[in-house]
Design a protein around this motif. Sequence first.
Motif, PDB file in Angstrom:
ATOM      1  N   GLN A 101     -10.327  11.595  -0.252  1.00 30.01           N
ATOM      2  CA  GLN A 101     -10.093   9.972  -0.413  1.00 30.01           C
ATOM      3  C   GLN A 101      -9.729   9.439   0.844  1.00 30.01           C
ATOM      4  O   GLN A 101     -10.160   8.301   1.577  1.00 30.01           O
ATOM      5  N   VAL A 102      -8.647  10.048   1.587  1.00 24.71           N
ATOM      6  CA  VAL A 102      -8.039   9.429   2.719  1.00 24.71           C
ATOM      7  C   VAL A 102      -9.026   9.530   3.743  1.00 24.71           C
ATOM      8  O   VAL A 102      -9.070   8.652   4.929  1.00 24.71           O
ATOM      9  N   PHE A 103      -9.674  10.785   3.869  1.00 21.59           N
ATOM     10  CA  PHE A 103     -10.474  10.896   5.442  1.00 21.59           C
ATOM     11  C   PHE A 103     -11.708   9.985   5.178  1.00 21.59           C
ATOM     12  O   PHE A 103     -12.547   9.439   6.339  1.00 21.59           O
ATOM     13  N   GLU A 104     -12.150   9.903   3.907  1.00 22.66           N
ATOM     14  CA  GLU A 104     -13.376   8.631   3.577  1.00 22.66           C
ATOM     15  C   GLU A 104     -13.053   7.257   3.896  1.00 22.66           C
ATOM     16  O   GLU A 104     -13.990   6.436   4.447  1.00 22.66           O
ATOM     17  N   HIS A 105     -11.813   6.920   3.604  1.00 26.30           N
ATOM     18  CA  HIS A 105     -11.426   5.414   3.616  1.00 26.30           C
ATOM     19  C   HIS A 105     -10.299   5.444   4.600  1.00 26.30           C
ATOM     20  O   HIS A 105      -9.120   5.306   4.445  1.00 26.30           O
ATOM     21  N   ASP A 106     -10.753   5.604   5.958  1.00 29.51           N
ATOM     22  CA  ASP A 106      -9.641   5.390   7.062  1.00 29.51           C
ATOM     23  C   ASP A 106      -9.270   4.318   7.452  1.00 29.51           C
ATOM     24  O   ASP A 106     -10.042   3.051   7.035  1.00 29.51           O
ATOM     25  N   ILE A 107      -8.722   3.917   8.543  1.00 33.20           N
ATOM     26  CA  ILE A 107      -8.440   2.580   9.202  1.00 33.20           C
ATOM     27  C   ILE A 107      -9.520   1.858   9.651  1.00 33.20           C
ATOM     28  O   ILE A 107      -9.923   0.661   9.455  1.00 33.20           O
ATOM     29  N   GLU A 108     -10.516   2.854  10.142  1.00 37.29           N
ATOM     30  CA  GLU A 108     -11.695   1.954  10.787  1.00 37.29           C
ATOM     31  C   GLU A 108     -12.662   1.437   9.702  1.00 37.29           C
ATOM     32  O   GLU A 108     -13.120   0.542   9.713  1.00 37.29           O
ATOM     33  N   ALA A 144       2.817   1.696  -5.992  1.00 36.46           N
ATOM     34  CA  ALA A 144       2.509   1.547  -4.509  1.00 36.46           C
ATOM     35  C   ALA A 144       1.126   1.439  -4.871  1.00 36.46           C
ATOM     36  O   ALA A 144       0.339   1.951  -5.573  1.00 36.46           O
ATOM     37  N   GLY A 145       0.584   0.417  -3.953  1.00 37.56           N
ATOM     38  CA  GLY A 145      -0.878   0.106  -3.783  1.00 37.56           C
ATOM     39  C   GLY A 145      -1.890   1.413  -3.609  1.00 37.56           C
ATOM     40  O   GLY A 145      -2.694   1.309  -4.311  1.00 37.56           O
ATOM     41  N   ALA A 146      -1.220   2.141  -2.977  1.00 42.06           N
ATOM     42  CA  ALA A 146      -1.761   3.582  -2.646  1.00 42.06           C
ATOM     43  C   ALA A 146      -2.255   4.160  -4.241  1.00 42.06           C
ATOM     44  O   ALA A 146      -3.163   4.935  -4.084  1.00 42.06           O
ATOM     45  N   ALA A 147      -1.365   4.118  -5.076  1.00 39.36           N
ATOM     46  CA  ALA A 147      -1.585   4.837  -6.217  1.00 39.36           C
ATOM     47  C   ALA A 147      -3.038   4.500  -6.953  1.00 39.36           C
ATOM     48  O   ALA A 147      -3.670   5.228  -7.786  1.00 39.36           O
ATOM     49  N   ARG A 148      -3.663   3.282  -6.317  1.00 37.93           N
ATOM     50  CA  ARG A 148      -4.898   2.813  -6.925  1.00 37.93           C
ATOM     51  C   ARG A 148      -5.978   3.934  -6.600  1.00 37.93           C
ATOM     52  O   ARG A 148      -7.038   4.091  -7.101  1.00 37.93           O
ATOM     53  N   GLU A 149      -5.730   4.146  -5.345  1.00 34.69           N
ATOM     54  CA  GLU A 149      -6.981   5.334  -4.446  1.00 34.69           C
ATOM     55  C   GLU A 149      -6.553   6.632  -4.800  1.00 34.69           C
ATOM     56  O   GLU A 149      -7.243   7.482  -4.876  1.00 34.69           O
ATOM     57  N   MET A 190       0.838  -1.285  -0.064  1.00 33.48           N
ATOM     58  CA  MET A 190       0.142   0.025   0.053  1.00 33.48           C
ATOM     59  C   MET A 190       1.124   1.352   0.201  1.00 33.48           C
ATOM     60  O   MET A 190       0.788   1.933  -0.932  1.00 33.48           O
ATOM     61  N   ASN A 191       1.536   1.312   1.076  1.00 31.59           N
ATOM     62  CA  ASN A 191       2.414   2.542   1.512  1.00 31.59           C
ATOM     63  C   ASN A 191       1.408   3.624   2.255  1.00 31.59           C
ATOM     64  O   ASN A 191       0.484   4.593   1.805  1.00 31.59           O
ATOM     65  N   LEU A 192       1.728   3.616   3.559  1.00 31.23           N
ATOM     66  CA  LEU A 192       1.146   4.383   4.396  1.00 31.23           C
ATOM     67  C   LEU A 192       1.336   5.833   4.567  1.00 31.23           C
ATOM     68  O   LEU A 192       0.683   6.812   4.932  1.00 31.23           O
ATOM     69  N   VAL A 193       2.816   6.061   4.200  1.00 26.93           N
ATOM     70  CA  VAL A 193       3.309   7.558   4.344  1.00 26.93           C
ATOM     71  C   VAL A 193       2.664   8.132   3.185  1.00 26.93           C
ATOM     72  O   VAL A 193       2.266   9.234   3.644  1.00 26.93           O
ATOM     73  N   ALA A 194       2.300   7.835   2.063  1.00 24.69           N
ATOM     74  CA  ALA A 194       1.534   8.717   1.233  1.00 24.69           C
ATOM     75  C   ALA A 194       0.320   9.064   2.093  1.00 24.69           C
ATOM     76  O   ALA A 194      -0.181  10.520   1.655  1.00 24.69           O
ATOM     77  N   LYS A 195      -0.578   8.250   2.623  1.00 28.23           N
ATOM     78  CA  LYS A 195      -1.747   8.513   3.144  1.00 28.23           C
ATOM     79  C   LYS A 195      -1.443   9.440   4.469  1.00 28.23           C
ATOM     80  O   LYS A 195      -2.543  10.632   4.469  1.00 28.23           O
ATOM     81  N   GLU A 196      -0.426   9.280   5.170  1.00 27.66           N
ATOM     82  CA  GLU A 196      -0.129  10.200   6.429  1.00 27.66           C
ATOM     83  C   GLU A 196       0.051  11.676   5.942  1.00 27.66           C
ATOM     84  O   GLU A 196      -0.240  12.361   6.528  1.00 27.66           O
TER      85      GLU A 196
END
Length: 496
Positions: free
Chosen positions: A436-443, A391-396, A367-373
């Motif tokens: 995107q990041v706030f609507e798709h969080d860890i919860e 990075a998996g994150a590029a999909r989102e 994924m790569n969490l750094v990008a989302k952080e």
Amino acid sequence: MVVANRLPVDRVENPDGTVTWRTSPGGLVTALEPVMHSHDGAWVGWHGAPDEVLDPFENDGLELVPVPLSAQEIEDYYEGFSNATLWPLYHDVVAPPEFRREWWDAYVRVNQRFADRTADVADQGAVVWVQDYQLQLVPQMLRELRPDLNIGFFLHIPFPPTELYIQLPWRDQILRGLLGADLVGFQLGGGAQNFLRLVRQRLHLETRREHVHAADGRTVMARAYPISIAAASLHELASSDATAARAAEIRADLGEPKTLFLGVDRLDYTKGIPERIQAFGELVAEGRIDPDEAALVQVATPSRERVEQYRHLRDDIDRQVGRINSDVGRIGRPPITYLHASYPREEMAALYRAADVMIVTPLRDGMNLVAKEYVACRQADDGALVLSEFAGAARELRQAYLINPHDIDGLKETMLEAMNAPARIKSRRMRLLRRQVFEHDIEHWARAFLDDLNRVVQGKVEWPSRPVVGSGGGGGDQGELHGPAPSRHEHGSGQD
Ligand code: ADQ
């Protein structure tokens, strides 16, 4: 219950000789801690010290169940099979994987110990969530010991294309190990597809869409759940006055650059650190970036330092940064500030907040969490994210400045583009990224996985009907969830 290679704590030895535990940094821990707290969970894992047997203990409201590992097992199971066989194999063979039989034997033995320990402590009918590539045999081992358990598995790293996976001498054992779970989660749909294809090709099991008919008659589901971060709480931390002051101090210490580029990674050969340093160094050497106006801060957490490839990487990066900084040949601040250290969350938030352009260039990343952080720490729709397509994150995160890290010229152009883009363009991109990041969080991630696991074990997942062939062909649902007719076997059906 969570079962993971490491407990989410590090031991702290106090001056008075007492031992306390501190929650440790890292992708998996960062990801799961909030979920565990809200579910009153227990965590099974190694506590970090070799040759030591510890009783279960509580830390920060979480029950921790230590699994002992000997020094030899750490070498063979962890550094060997996990990090010198599976890690490179699953990351597109960006480094050559080593296949050693004694490492495999240790992997089997240690996976069995994790399964035994979990079977000892799990309540009747508990939900057990097994994590990551170090423990791929645990689902099946656990199912044999405790058929009452509801078992999920999540792979944090990519699941490789079949052509690469089949290099593994123990390929079928690992597929069977994973199929012990009711739900097998991947970061991306492509990983789930690779897994399903292998299950058909290698084990000759019937699959349809995301479902597998396991040999014991169960339906196993394989699906993508892109992991994320605790976006709101990280944003709150980044918004504090203390973080604002620290971010300003970082920029002042760097000589108030107009553009601050930032890289943050575990020091790993999959992360593309040399590529981004190379790109930045060339831009400085060619006079396209003025070191009086722009700076690069690269933070790299020490990682797997006993594995040979990681030691080489560290030396290579030290040399590369030294060469670029000395080539600039002037008295003043070096263009690259390289920090080989791990920092607390507060400092990470300040760095993210201070940075104008975040550079994330892995050659392959689950994924790569750094990008989302970085996105979560923005205070307004400003800043820019340069992100590897691999990075998996590029999909989102489609509105990032996407790059191919193997293409140094392309990376350089995109770094300049991100640096010089008009505020209105950056703002449009960042607004969408933040949403995107706030609507798709860890919860959201944990809920999606656990809800699906619940549906699978309750038998609420329908075995999908075959697609209708031809027009008006009355396909319909061809049957129930369990016990398919032998005629449904699909291998050789041309789907591969
Ligand atoms: P990692 O390979 O460790 O995780 P990543 O997702 O980027 O990669 O997570 C790294 C974490 O460590 C981030 O939370 C980051 O803030 C933290 N970190 C990095 N450098 C740090 C430093 N110097 N000091 C303190 N903290 C630091 C694996 C997979 C990824 C996947 C995650 C989660 O390889 O692809 O995204 O698991 O599933």
